[in-house]
Enzyme design. Structure first.
Site, mmCIF file in Angstrom:
data_model
loop_
_atom_site.group_PDB
_atom_site.id
_atom_site.type_symbol
_atom_site.label_atom_id
_atom_site.label_comp_id
_atom_site.label_asym_id
_atom_site.label_seq_id
_atom_site.Cartn_x
_atom_site.Cartn_y
_atom_site.Cartn_z
ATOM 1 N N LYS A 111 -4.502 -1.698 -39.440
ATOM 2 C CA LYS A 111 -5.682 -2.281 -38.783
ATOM 3 C C LYS A 111 -6.702 -1.204 -38.460
ATOM 4 O O LYS A 111 -7.900 -1.415 -38.621
ATOM 5 C CB LYS A 111 -5.280 -3.036 -37.512
ATOM 6 C CG LYS A 111 -4.621 -4.374 -37.787
ATOM 7 C CD LYS A 111 -4.634 -5.254 -36.555
ATOM 8 C CE LYS A 111 -3.982 -6.593 -36.829
ATOM 9 N NZ LYS A 111 -3.906 -7.449 -35.655
ATOM 10 N N LYS A 194 -0.435 -8.720 -48.353
ATOM 11 C CA LYS A 194 -0.032 -9.973 -47.708
ATOM 12 C C LYS A 194 -1.271 -10.829 -47.429
ATOM 13 O O LYS A 194 -2.374 -10.299 -47.229
ATOM 14 C CB LYS A 194 0.741 -9.691 -46.413
ATOM 15 C CG LYS A 194 -0.101 -9.104 -45.317
ATOM 16 C CD LYS A 194 0.636 -9.078 -43.980
ATOM 17 C CE LYS A 194 -0.336 -8.518 -42.937
ATOM 18 N NZ LYS A 194 0.142 -8.351 -41.620
ATOM 19 N N LYS A 197 -5.621 -12.794 -42.247
ATOM 20 C CA LYS A 197 -6.932 -13.198 -41.750
ATOM 21 C C LYS A 197 -7.944 -12.070 -41.889
ATOM 22 O O LYS A 197 -9.135 -12.304 -41.918
ATOM 23 C CB LYS A 197 -6.839 -13.571 -40.270
ATOM 24 C CG LYS A 197 -5.933 -14.743 -39.980
ATOM 25 C CD LYS A 197 -5.777 -14.960 -38.469
ATOM 26 C CE LYS A 197 -4.405 -15.495 -38.144
ATOM 27 N NZ LYS A 197 -4.176 -15.802 -36.748
#
Ligand code: TYM
Length: 328
Positions: A111, A194, A197
């Site tokens: 992230k 994967k 969002k």
């Protein structure tokens, strides 16, 4: 009866990875276990900077949790920020986990890297401590999650062991539970990544609220490979294997059995799209009904918050007593 807890962030729409990796199993286990499911808006704050979005996303996600089949009579659905115990235990967790342990978390590394020049909050780094608080507050034995969350459940276990060792037996040691197929649903356009969002484009992500035509289109355009052999092998054939796993979960078969039924990619893509559209149709319809009844949703959330708070408050008090803070 096992105590089960798992949570989901109200960041953007719920996708097929969330459903197959987690939500579906929350629903299937709700009658055998004592289940708690949180909408973790405090976690979402680690990547949210715009005012007035979290509340609506929380409400829509609550409608989605009931739309996929959680039954408010048996499943406790609560909102994390409504319960101060999560933030309170999170600080204690932060003091029980090391900087080195948090530095090894792949979700933080991913992230933080994706945010590049954007603001990377300290909360993004200490995120697993809040997640440990979520889990340990409920004395959860099992945490049904997708593969990407395994590391966070492992660190929660390590934190619980360390706390119990320092301050005496206080927390139940949780274990992650992942489904055989669907634990890691991949992006249809980039099957090496994967489904997420935070991915760049929507073409590879199937949302639970997508209409049937767009679902079928997304599967028809799914990236596979050029050798034209239908075989289940996640390493060498990630795109095809992703489709096989998805179709297997939608039709209750194994990916290998599904692979035996196909010789070409075209029919596999078409059948997967059709099966997923059919599987999601009732969820989309139910969500549309529920999301407009804000008063009923608020009532159900209040009910869940109250049930959750009774458990969370008792566990927090136990942890504080074990540490030996001066009572008020
Ligand atoms: P979140 O909100 O990203 O995702 C919710 C659940 O969906 C699963 N999932 C997937 N499963 C299979 N394939 C995928 N592509 C996929 N993408 C997401 C996740 O594994 C998760 O189970 N940190 C958590 C939220 C959290 C939590 C908790 C979970 C906070 N506190 C306590 C369990 C217990 C997260 O970001 O999930």
């Amino acid at each position: 009866m096992a105590r089960v807890l798992s949570c989901i962030q109200p960041t953007g729409e719920v996708h097929l990875g969330n459903y197959l990796g987690a939500l579906r199993n929350w629903v299937s286990g709700q009658h055998e276990n004592d289940v708690f499911h949180g909408i973790v808006d405090l976690h979402a704050l680690t990547v949210t900077e715009t005012p007035n979005v979290l509340g609506n996303q929380t409400l829509s996600l609550a409608a989605m949790l009931f739309a996929v089949g959680l039954d408010p009579a048996v499943a406790t659905v609560f909102v994390q920020s409504h319960l101060p115990q999560h933030s309170q235990l999170a600080w204690i967790m932060e003091c029980t986990v090391s900087f080195g342990e948090l530095s090894r978390m792949t979700q933080f590394k991913d992230k933080a890297a994706k945010r590049e020049a954007d603001f990377v909050s300290a909360g993004l780094f200490t995120y697993p401590a809040l997640q440990a608080a979520d889990i340990l507050l409920y004395d959860a034995h099992e945490v049904p999650v997708g593969d990407d969350q395994r590391q966070h459940i492992e660190i929660t276990r390590d934190i619980a062991i360390r706390f119990n060792h320092r301050f005496g037996d206080t927390f139940v040691l949780p274990k992650a539970v992942t489904p055989k197929a669907g634990a890691r649903v991949m992006d249809l356009q980039n099957p090496e990544n994967k489904m997420s969002k935070s991915a760049s484009g929507d073409a590879g992500i199937v949302y639970l609220l997508d209409d049937p035509a767009s679902i079928e289109r997304k599967f028809k355009r799914a990236v596979t490979d050029s050798d034209n052999e239908v075989r289940y092998d996640r390493t060498t054939k990630p795109g095809v294997s992703n489709l096989l796993e998805i179709l297997a979960t939608a039709t209750n078969r194994t990916p290998e059995a599904v692979a035996d039924a196909y010789t070409q990619y075209g029919p596999l893509k078409a059948d997967t799209g059709a099966a997923v559209a059919e599987m999601l149709r009732p969820i989309r319809e139910r969500h549309a009904e529920l999301v407009n009844d804000r008063a009923e949703l608020a009532r159900l959330i209040r009910l869940g918050d109250e049930r959750a708070e009774a458990v969370a408050a008792a566990t927090l008090a136990r942890a504080q007593a074990a540490i030996g803070f001066l009572p008020r």
